[in-house]
Structure formats: C-alpha cells, structure tokens
Design a protein around this motif. Structure first.
Motif, PDB file in Angstrom:
ATOM      1  N   HIS A   1      22.289  -7.836 -11.426  1.00 26.52           N
ATOM      2  CA  HIS A   1      21.408  -8.925 -11.855  1.00 26.52           C
ATOM      3  C   HIS A   1      20.266  -8.458 -12.745  1.00 26.52           C
ATOM      4  N   GLY A   2      19.956  -7.180 -12.721  1.00 25.67           N
ATOM      5  CA  GLY A   2      18.864  -6.666 -13.536  1.00 25.67           C
ATOM      6  C   GLY A   2      18.495  -5.260 -13.119  1.00 25.67           C
ATOM      7  N   LEU A   3      17.494  -4.711 -13.800  1.00 24.52           N
ATOM      8  CA  LEU A   3      16.994  -3.385 -13.472  1.00 24.52           C
ATOM      9  C   LEU A   3      16.019  -3.470 -12.295  1.00 24.52           C
ATOM     10  N   GLY A   4      15.497  -2.312 -11.896  1.00 24.85           N
ATOM     11  CA  GLY A   4      14.375  -2.340 -10.973  1.00 24.85           C
ATOM     12  C   GLY A   4      14.496  -1.527  -9.718  1.00 24.85           C
ATOM     13  N   GLY A   5      15.712  -1.250  -9.230  1.00 24.32           N
ATOM     14  CA  GLY A   5      15.801  -0.501  -7.983  1.00 24.32           C
ATOM     15  C   GLY A   5      15.114  -1.254  -6.855  1.00 24.32           C
ATOM     16  N   ARG A   6      14.050  -0.655  -6.296  1.00 26.90           N
ATOM     17  CA  ARG A   6      13.337  -1.312  -5.200  1.00 26.90           C
ATOM     18  C   ARG A   6      12.448  -2.464  -5.684  1.00 26.90           C
ATOM     19  N   MET A   7      12.351  -2.652  -6.981  1.00 27.80           N
ATOM     20  CA  MET A   7      11.631  -3.830  -7.499  1.00 27.80           C
ATOM     21  C   MET A   7      12.627  -4.988  -7.591  1.00 27.80           C
ATOM     22  N   GLY A   8      13.216  -5.327  -6.462  1.00 30.46           N
ATOM     23  CA  GLY A   8      14.273  -6.333  -6.437  1.00 30.46           C
ATOM     24  C   GLY A   8      13.741  -7.725  -6.177  1.00 30.46           C
ATOM     25  N   THR A   9      14.270  -8.701  -6.911  1.00 30.13           N
ATOM     26  CA  THR A   9      13.929 -10.112  -6.710  1.00 30.13           C
ATOM     27  C   THR A   9      15.223 -10.912  -6.676  1.00 30.13           C
ATOM     28  N   ARG A  10      15.328 -11.807  -5.735  1.00 28.35           N
ATOM     29  CA  ARG A  10      16.509 -12.662  -5.636  1.00 28.35           C
ATOM     30  C   ARG A  10      16.099 -14.107  -5.901  1.00 28.35           C
ATOM     31  N   ASN A  11      16.798 -14.746  -6.858  1.00 27.86           N
ATOM     32  CA  ASN A  11      16.548 -16.142  -7.222  1.00 27.86           C
ATOM     33  C   ASN A  11      17.737 -16.988  -6.780  1.00 27.86           C
ATOM     34  N   ILE A  12      17.477 -17.982  -5.936  1.00 28.89           N
ATOM     35  CA  ILE A  12      18.505 -18.925  -5.497  1.00 28.89           C
ATOM     36  C   ILE A  12      17.981 -20.320  -5.757  1.00 28.89           C
ATOM     37  N   ASP A  13      18.542 -20.953  -6.790  1.00 27.27           N
ATOM     38  CA  ASP A  13      18.042 -22.266  -7.214  1.00 27.27           C
ATOM     39  C   ASP A  13      16.537 -22.167  -7.467  1.00 27.27           C
ATOM     40  N   GLU A  14      15.731 -22.981  -6.768  1.00 33.55           N
ATOM     41  CA  GLU A  14      14.280 -22.936  -6.998  1.00 33.55           C
ATOM     42  C   GLU A  14      13.587 -21.931  -6.088  1.00 33.55           C
ATOM     43  N   MET A  15      14.356 -21.209  -5.285  1.00 34.46           N
ATOM     44  CA  MET A  15      13.778 -20.252  -4.329  1.00 34.46           C
ATOM     45  C   MET A  15      13.702 -18.858  -4.953  1.00 34.46           C
ATOM     46  N   VAL A  16      12.582 -18.182  -4.734  1.00 36.77           N
ATOM     47  CA  VAL A  16      12.369 -16.836  -5.253  1.00 36.77           C
ATOM     48  C   VAL A  16      11.909 -15.939  -4.107  1.00 36.77           C
ATOM     49  N   PHE A  17      12.611 -14.803  -3.950  1.00 40.05           N
ATOM     50  CA  PHE A  17      12.272 -13.845  -2.900  1.00 40.05           C
ATOM     51  C   PHE A  17      12.129 -12.452  -3.505  1.00 40.05           C
ATOM     52  N   ASP A  18      10.996 -11.805  -3.287  1.00 34.61           N
ATOM     53  CA  ASP A  18      10.910 -10.359  -3.506  1.00 34.61           C
ATOM     54  C   ASP A  18      11.492  -9.713  -2.255  1.00 34.61           C
TER      55      ASP A  18
END
Length: 490
Positions: free
Chosen positions: A127-144
């Motif tokens: 889904h992208g770069l970052g390693g431990r800088m991970g973010t998950r986007n599910i519809d309007e929900m955003v989780f670090d």
C-alpha cells in the motif's frame, strides 16, 4: 576487458554532513582482483582468488539458497561463510541499493542524494512505504497501526521535522496523553515535549519524504531474496528475477528477524550478519477497532494512554481525535490498541497466516483488557462496528549496540535502523542520515582505504529500556537517546 579491474576517475562529492566514527583495521589485499577471505580461527587468514585474470569469471559464483531452512541451519551457515572483498575502484557514478523503505532507509537515500549519489529503494510495502510508519485506510476510517507519534531531541532530526512542518506534512499534537491504570484511573502528563504526528496518518509522511527526489528510484512491492557479489558489484534478485547491480548495499530493515538473517546468511558478509543476529525483537499485537459512539473515558476525551497493569493492553490511541482538527470528530471513532510484549510472546503465531481462532481469541482478550482499563463492567463495552487484529512479529528491538550505523567497507555493505540507537522514529532517522553520509564519504574515497571506514562491526549489545510500543525521547523517563555525532551542513 571488464570494468571491475579498471581504475575509474573518482567522483568528488560535496559534504553536507559531518560526524566521527570509530574504525576497525582490516587485512588489505594487494591485488586488484575479486577475492573472498576465509575467516579461520584463531588468527590465520586465507585468501582464494575467484578472478585469476583481468577478464573475470565466465559465470557468477552462486551459493545454494538458504530459504526454507531453519534458524539453526541459517546460524551455522552464517558463521561458516566467507568474507567477500571488493578491491576494484568504485564506479564514477555509483549506485547504492537500499533494502527497506522505512524511516531509516528513506533518509539514507535522501542523504545520499544530497551528496550526489544515486540509489534504489526496494520495499515490500503493497500500500505504500514507511515500515513502522504504517497507516490503514478503510472507507472513511483511518488507523495508525504502528508508530503513534514521535518526539524530537536530536538537533539534526529537529531540522528535518521543522522542514516537514513547514511543508504541512507533520504538526504538533495538542491532545492529552498520560498513564491509565486498571479501573479507569487516568494520570495525564502535565508537562512533556512536543509530540508530532503526520497530518493524514504516518504513512503519508513516508510517501512524501522522497516526493521531490530526482536521484532515487523506488521499487515496490519487492522482496529481495538474494544479494550476490559478481564482477565487483552486488547483484540483487527477487525469487530469481534480477533486480540490478550496485556498487554498495544497505540493509535498512530487520525484516521479521529471520528474513534479514536468511538474506545475509550466504552473502559473504559474516561480520554484518553476526551483528544482525544479535538483535532481539519483541512481538506486539495490534487491534484496530471502530465504534459508533465515543468510548466512556474516565475523564475528558484523551488522545492516548499508556495502560499499566493489564497484560493484554499496553497502549490505546484515539486516531479520530488525533487526526481531526474538529473537537467533535466522529463517528466512527477509530482506536488503535497495542498489547504488551509479554502478551505478544505468549500468543505468537506465524504473522503471515494467523489462524482465525487465534485472531478471535486475541481480539476478545484485548477488548476485555480495554474494559478493565476503563473501569467498565464486564461485557458492557460497546461492540465495535469494525475490528482487525495484526501481529507485529518483529515489533521493536529489545537490545542495541548504541551506534548510529554499521558499515563493512570490504563488502561495501551497511546497516541502518532504529535498533542501532533505540526504538523510536528519531533513532531510525539519525541512523539513516548517518549511514547515507558515511557511504558517501566512502564512495568519495574511491574505496581504496577500507580500514578508515569500518564501523560498528564488533560493538557489544546492551538491553534497551522503554515502553512496550517504543521510546519517545524526552517523554517521561525516556531521556537518554544518544545525541549522535551528526551535524547538518548547508
């Protein structure tokens, strides 16, 4: 005639970084051929030449893959392997391979670019770069779902953070955090250093770091499975697919521990591999949960809390409050919960294939821990409208050599990562910047004086202190991160 035996014009690079490293003396080979050095105890050194003429070998020297082997067999192979030694001058326009696109790998690439050196970053991220800088986007929900925030105590890192802030990539978080003890007893931190977050989730910072770069190529998703020396260069491959040849290589990830070890086990880098093998990592479960209504908190809404005295939960963070500029954000109300390291260890399974029964068990135990932390009656916590559990099987380092980077000049390979200094984004940044600058200095020298550039190959490790979810320099008791000998130049 192969260029491996030619003398090249040395590319002069401007210096924008200065630091000082200890060094280790290495045996110097008088020939300009491609050689391996056998490390035979106790003090003898035997050299076998793979290139007996200026034309080089007719085919690459290949070793049997270690993939599929046990950790025990990997360890045996590592300690028996030969030391690769590159003796040809580096290229006029060198290219560096960086395996890992987390904070340390990205800043290593960025520093190399500032010094005029090209690089290619290989990262496994889908889904992208970052390693431990991970973010998950599910519809309007955003989780670090990994790093929650970071603090700053190092001057070089502070300059970077100020630059990111001016670009609108990060901002200070104004929310309340503190300790939360079982029963709903919350103790806010009355004074703490500024806490920084990426404005749209941590991964957006990782994706933006290289946005304006012109000398950095990013290849993802890509799982580098082999690094092999041939004709004075490192050849990288992904499950048999050739991914290019490089003058130097950087290992900028700890993988899941065993992945990095397997990559290095037959690489011809026994000193690098030995240091990597000393690294010990914790396991942490993450539970992402979204609720229709705000959680019944013991005080006014807090942004995050270090949970004390509950085995299944060590941190709870309100992503919705953290990332929103509105005081009444939601629904949904998106929370990230982390387990303790001891809970993670007891419930560890292969993270690539988590059994459904284990996932459900962990979810229920962690939600019960949240109830306990908030002082709620058993079973009274609102059922989440969304949940997802994830195991960070190699979450955070528990020991460290306390040095900015590791570099083997004979094998032209280095390591960077947070674990070399601590367990924070700041430590990762310092490490990446340091190694990028160190490699640039080495390449500027033409590679002809390896004894001046060996660093970190023999340092001992010591235990690492901090929260279960990492260190936050300047916050509470975590005030001892090294101020590495790094200065940002013009």
């Amino acid at each position: 005639m192969h260029t491996v035996c030619n003398h090249h014009h040395r590319h002069h690079l401007s210096s924008s970084f200065t630091h000082h490293f200890p060094y280790t003396k290495f045996f110097k080979h008088p020939t300009f051929t491609f050689t391996f050095t056998f490390l035979t105890p106790p003090t003898t050194t035997t050299t076998r030449t793979l290139c007996s003429s200026m034309d080089g070998p007719k085919k690459p020297y290949r070793r049997r893959s270690s993939y599929g082997s046990s950790r025990k067999s990997v360890l045996k192979k590592t300690f028996k392997q030969e030391q690769v030694t590159f003796t040809a001058p580096v290229s006029d326009d060198p290219l560096v391979a960086i395996i890992g696109g987390g904070m340390s790998g990205l800043l290593c690439a960025l520093q190399l670019e500032k010094r005029g050196v090209r690089s290619t970053v290989f990262d496994t991220g889908i889904h992208g770069l970052g390693g431990r800088m991970g973010t998950r986007n599910i519809d309007e929900m955003v989780f670090d779902h990994a790093a929650q925030f970071f603090t700053v105590s190092n001057s070089a890192f502070r300059e970077l953070v100020n630059e990111w802030s001016q670009k609108g990539l990060v901002r200070q978080s104004q929310g309340v955090i503190g300790d939360l003890e079982a029963g709903g007893h919350f103790f806010p931190f009355l004074s703490s250093p500024p806490r920084y977050i990426a404005v749209n989730g941590m991964r957006t910072l990782a994706d933006a770091i290289l946005f304006q770069s012109s000398m950095i190529e990013v290849v993802r998703p890509c799982w580098i499975s082999s690094i092999e020396p041939y004709n004075g260069m490192w050849h990288l491959s992904e499950n048999g697919k050739h991914r290019g040849q490089f003058d130097a290589t950087v290992i900028a990830h700890n993988g899941n521990g065993k992945c990095a070890n397997r990559l290095l086990s037959t690489s011809g880098l026994p000193l690098i591999a030995r240091q990597m093998k000393r690294l010990e990592l914790s396991s942490i479960w993450a539970l992402l949960a979204a609720f229709e209504d705000p959680l019944p908190l013991p005080v006014a809404p807090f942004e995050g809390a270090f949970v004390k005295g509950i085995d299944s939960v060590s941190w709870m963070g309100n992503n919705t409050q953290k990332l929103s500029t509105s005081p009444n954000a939601g629904p949904p109300h998106c929370w990230t919960f982390f387990s303790t390291a001891s809970f993670g260890k007891r419930n560890k399974v292969p993270q690539e294939n988590i059994p459904n029964a284990t996932a459900e068990k962990v979810k229920q135990l962690m939600l019960a821990g949240v109830e306990n932390a908030l002082g709620l009656e058993t079973g009274s916590l609102e059922k989440p409208m969304y949940t997802r559990v994830q195991l960070w099987g190699a979450a955070l380092p528990t020991n460290t050599p306390g040095i900015p980077c590791i570099f083997d000049p004979l094998g032209r390979t280095g390591i960077c990562g947070d674990w070399l200094l601590g367990s924070s984004l700041e430590a990762a940044a310092i490490s990446g910047l340091s190694l990028g600058n160190h490699i640039a200095d080495f390449l500027k020298s033409g590679g002809s004086r390896p004894d001046e550039f060996a660093v970190g190959l023999h340092e001992d490790f010591h235990p690492l202190q901090g929260h279960d979810i990492g260190q936050f320099p300047g916050l509470e008791s975590n005030k001892n991160i090294c101020e590495a000998e790094v200065q940002v130049g013009a």
